[in-house]
Design a protein around this motif. Structure first.
Motif, PDB file in Angstrom:
ATOM      1  N   ASP A 159       0.845  -1.200   0.000  1.00  0.00           N
ATOM      2  CA  ASP A 159       0.000   0.000   0.000  1.00  0.00           C
ATOM      3  C   ASP A 159       0.879   1.247   0.000  1.00  0.00           C
ATOM      4  OD1 ASP A 159      -2.132  -1.661   0.096  1.00  0.00           O
ATOM      5  OD2 ASP A 159      -3.062  -0.768   1.863  1.00  0.00           O
ATOM      6  N   GLY A 160       0.709   2.079  -1.003  1.00  0.00           N
ATOM      7  CA  GLY A 160       1.482   3.308  -1.097  1.00  0.00           C
ATOM      8  C   GLY A 160       2.914   3.122  -1.561  1.00  0.00           C
ATOM      9  N   PHE A 161       3.302   1.892  -1.903  1.00  0.00           N
ATOM     10  CA  PHE A 161       4.677   1.625  -2.330  1.00  0.00           C
ATOM     11  C   PHE A 161       4.818   1.888  -3.820  1.00  0.00           C
ATOM     12  CE2 PHE A 161       7.987  -1.233  -3.940  1.00  0.00           C
ATOM     13  CZ  PHE A 161       9.048  -0.858  -3.137  1.00  0.00           C
ATOM     14  N   VAL A 162       5.861   2.617  -4.194  1.00  0.00           N
ATOM     15  CA  VAL A 162       6.108   2.926  -5.605  1.00  0.00           C
ATOM     16  C   VAL A 162       7.131   1.922  -6.139  1.00  0.00           C
ATOM     17  CG1 VAL A 162       6.922   4.641  -7.246  1.00  0.00           C
ATOM     18  CG2 VAL A 162       5.635   5.362  -5.219  1.00  0.00           C
ATOM     19  N   SER A 163       6.686   1.098  -7.064  1.00  0.00           N
ATOM     20  CA  SER A 163       7.567   0.094  -7.635  1.00  0.00           C
ATOM     21  C   SER A 163       8.549   0.731  -8.613  1.00  0.00           C
ATOM     22  CB  SER A 163       6.739  -0.968  -8.365  1.00  0.00           C
ATOM     23  OG  SER A 163       7.569  -1.954  -8.940  1.00  0.00           O
ATOM     24  N   GLU A 164       9.766   0.194  -8.648  1.00  0.00           N
ATOM     25  CA  GLU A 164      10.760   0.685  -9.600  1.00  0.00           C
ATOM     26  C   GLU A 164      10.702  -0.150 -10.869  1.00  0.00           C
ATOM     27  OE1 GLU A 164      14.684   1.525  -8.237  1.00  0.00           O
ATOM     28  OE2 GLU A 164      14.064   1.576  -6.139  1.00  0.00           O
ATOM     29  N   GLU A 165      11.173   0.463 -11.948  1.00  0.00           N
ATOM     30  CA  GLU A 165      11.215  -0.260 -13.213  1.00  0.00           C
ATOM     31  C   GLU A 165      12.294  -1.328 -13.146  1.00  0.00           C
ATOM     32  OE1 GLU A 165      12.076   0.607 -17.978  1.00  0.00           O
ATOM     33  OE2 GLU A 165      11.927   2.252 -16.539  1.00  0.00           O
ATOM     34  N   PHE A 166      11.961  -2.531 -13.605  1.00  0.00           N
ATOM     35  CA  PHE A 166      12.926  -3.619 -13.587  1.00  0.00           C
ATOM     36  C   PHE A 166      13.617  -3.723 -14.937  1.00  0.00           C
ATOM     37  CE2 PHE A 166      14.025  -8.013 -14.600  1.00  0.00           C
ATOM     38  CZ  PHE A 166      14.928  -8.276 -13.593  1.00  0.00           C
ATOM     39  N   SER A 167      14.934  -3.926 -14.895  1.00  0.00           N
ATOM     40  CA  SER A 167      15.704  -4.117 -16.109  1.00  0.00           C
ATOM     41  C   SER A 167      16.638  -5.293 -15.917  1.00  0.00           C
ATOM     42  CB  SER A 167      16.516  -2.848 -16.426  1.00  0.00           C
ATOM     43  OG  SER A 167      17.392  -3.087 -17.508  1.00  0.00           O
ATOM     44  N   TYR A 168      16.782  -6.116 -16.960  1.00  0.00           N
ATOM     45  CA  TYR A 168      17.691  -7.258 -16.861  1.00  0.00           C
ATOM     46  C   TYR A 168      19.149  -6.812 -16.875  1.00  0.00           C
ATOM     47  CZ  TYR A 168      13.952 -10.638 -17.341  1.00  0.00           C
ATOM     48  OH  TYR A 168      12.842 -11.389 -17.111  1.00  0.00           O
ATOM     49  N   PHE A 169      19.417  -5.604 -17.376  1.00  0.00           N
ATOM     50  CA  PHE A 169      20.767  -5.071 -17.364  1.00  0.00           C
ATOM     51  C   PHE A 169      20.753  -3.711 -16.689  1.00  0.00           C
ATOM     52  CE2 PHE A 169      24.083  -2.365 -19.201  1.00  0.00           C
ATOM     53  CZ  PHE A 169      25.199  -3.097 -18.838  1.00  0.00           C
ATOM     54  N   GLU A 170      21.459  -3.599 -15.586  1.00  0.00           N
ATOM     55  CA  GLU A 170      21.527  -2.342 -14.855  1.00  0.00           C
ATOM     56  C   GLU A 170      22.927  -1.753 -15.013  1.00  0.00           C
ATOM     57  OE1 GLU A 170      19.116  -0.897 -13.408  1.00  0.00           O
ATOM     58  OE2 GLU A 170      17.592  -2.447 -13.155  1.00  0.00           O
ATOM     59  N   LYS A 171      23.001  -0.486 -15.400  1.00  0.00           N
ATOM     60  CA  LYS A 171      24.297   0.169 -15.544  1.00  0.00           C
ATOM     61  C   LYS A 171      24.963   0.393 -14.189  1.00  0.00           C
ATOM     62  CE  LYS A 171      22.282   3.206 -18.234  1.00  0.00           C
ATOM     63  NZ  LYS A 171      22.050   4.434 -19.016  1.00  0.00           N
ATOM     64  N   LEU A 172      24.140   0.541 -13.160  1.00  0.00           N
ATOM     65  CA  LEU A 172      24.641   0.629 -11.790  1.00  0.00           C
ATOM     66  C   LEU A 172      23.962  -0.470 -10.991  1.00  0.00           C
ATOM     67  CD1 LEU A 172      24.569   4.501 -11.224  1.00  0.00           C
ATOM     68  CD2 LEU A 172      26.544   3.069 -11.726  1.00  0.00           C
TER      69      LEU A 172
END
Length: 292
Positions: free
Chosen positions: A63-76
């Motif tokens: 509830d109220g949590f903002v999900s982050e975009e998931f990527s299979y390759f993260e630069k960081l």
């Protein structure tokens, strides 16, 4: 039923074939590791599952949590990331987060531990990681409650990713043994310690694992992949670890820190000479906004 699997990350065979540092003894270690990889199926009754679902719904975990975009390759790449998918008759919900957690994540872990009789979310292990789950990350350090953690060591490595190389430490700052090794070999004085701690605070390094310091990386791809990877690890007393790994990109204030270190040492220790001018200008813009 619940299915639980433990598996190693990456390909050890590839590492063994390409690294001259590996002798035959590594093969036995790898085989033993794979032999101990486990999969387990847990069975429970409808009544038990109903109770678990009731407890989970009552938790209101997202509830109220903002999900982050998931990527299979993260630069960081950060020290912790997780994806939770909740299936229902209406479809599914997916939540992704990296180094940040829903407010009742620990309670959720305790709920699963009570149900399955083991530490599903590895909460005990999480206590060794400098993330916001058990610690507070601020500009001036990492805190446990009101106490700021004391640094034990800092290690930084910067190396070519092609052709493949093992990460070679460029700098190891050992606060316990009062030494600096790598590009610079010298005894660590009290003045050195104060300078290093001031630089970490001045350029908000402790906050680099937070998404607010990845705006350049999120909004722009490098003009030219310079072929260099890097890592930074800070170990605190009690062996609590802060870790960040980068692929051809850096946190927003990285260049600002690198330039001051260059002015102090007359050496490009953070190797910003590998970054092209267009990306340097972007780091200037994003870094200035953080330091204003």
């Amino acid at each position: 039923m619940a299915y639980y699997k433990i598996s190693e990350r990456g390909s050890g065979d590839k590492f063994l074939e390409e690294s001259s540092l590996c002798d035959d003894s590594w093969i036995d270690i790898l085989v033993d590791l794979r032999r101990n990889m486990t999969s387990e199926i847990h069975k429970f009754s409808f009544e038990e599952s109903d109770e678990l679902i009731h407890e989970f719904i009552s938790l209101k975990l997202f509830d109220g949590f903002v999900s982050e975009e998931f990527s299979y390759f993260e630069k960081l790449e950060l020290i912790y990331s997780c994806i939770v998918i909740i299936y229902s008759t209406d479809g599914f919900e997916e939540y992704s987060f990296k180094n940040n957690f829903p407010k009742d994540w620990i309670r959720f872990g305790e709920l699963l531990k009570d149900f399955f009789k083991f530490d599903v979310l590895h909460l005990n292990y999480q206590k060794q990681l400098a993330t916001p789950l058990y610690y507070t990350l601020k500009e001036d350090g990492v805190y446990f409650g009101e106490d700021r953690l004391e640094i034990k060591a800092i290690e930084f490595g910067h190396y070519r990713c092609y052709p493949y190389e093992m990460p070679n430490p460029r700098l190891i700052v050992n606060f316990d043994e009062n030494t600096i090794a790598g590009y610079i070999d010298k005894d660590l004085t009290d003045k050195d310690k104060e300078l290093i701690l001031n630089l970490l605070e001045k350029y908000h390094v402790y906050l680099w694992t937070q998404s607010d310091y990845h705006l350049k990386s999120k909004n722009h791809d490098p003009e030219d992949l310079e072929g260099y990877d890097w890592y930074l690890e800070i170990v605190f007393k009690g062996d609590v670890v802060w870790h960040l790994f980068g692929y051809n990109d850096y946190p927003d204030t990285y260049v600002h820190l690198a330039r001051e270190i260059m002015a102090i040492t007359q050496m490009d220790l953070l190797e910003i000479n590998t970054i092209d001018e267009a990306n340097i200008n972007l780091f200037e813009e994003y870094g200035n906004s953080k330091l204003a």
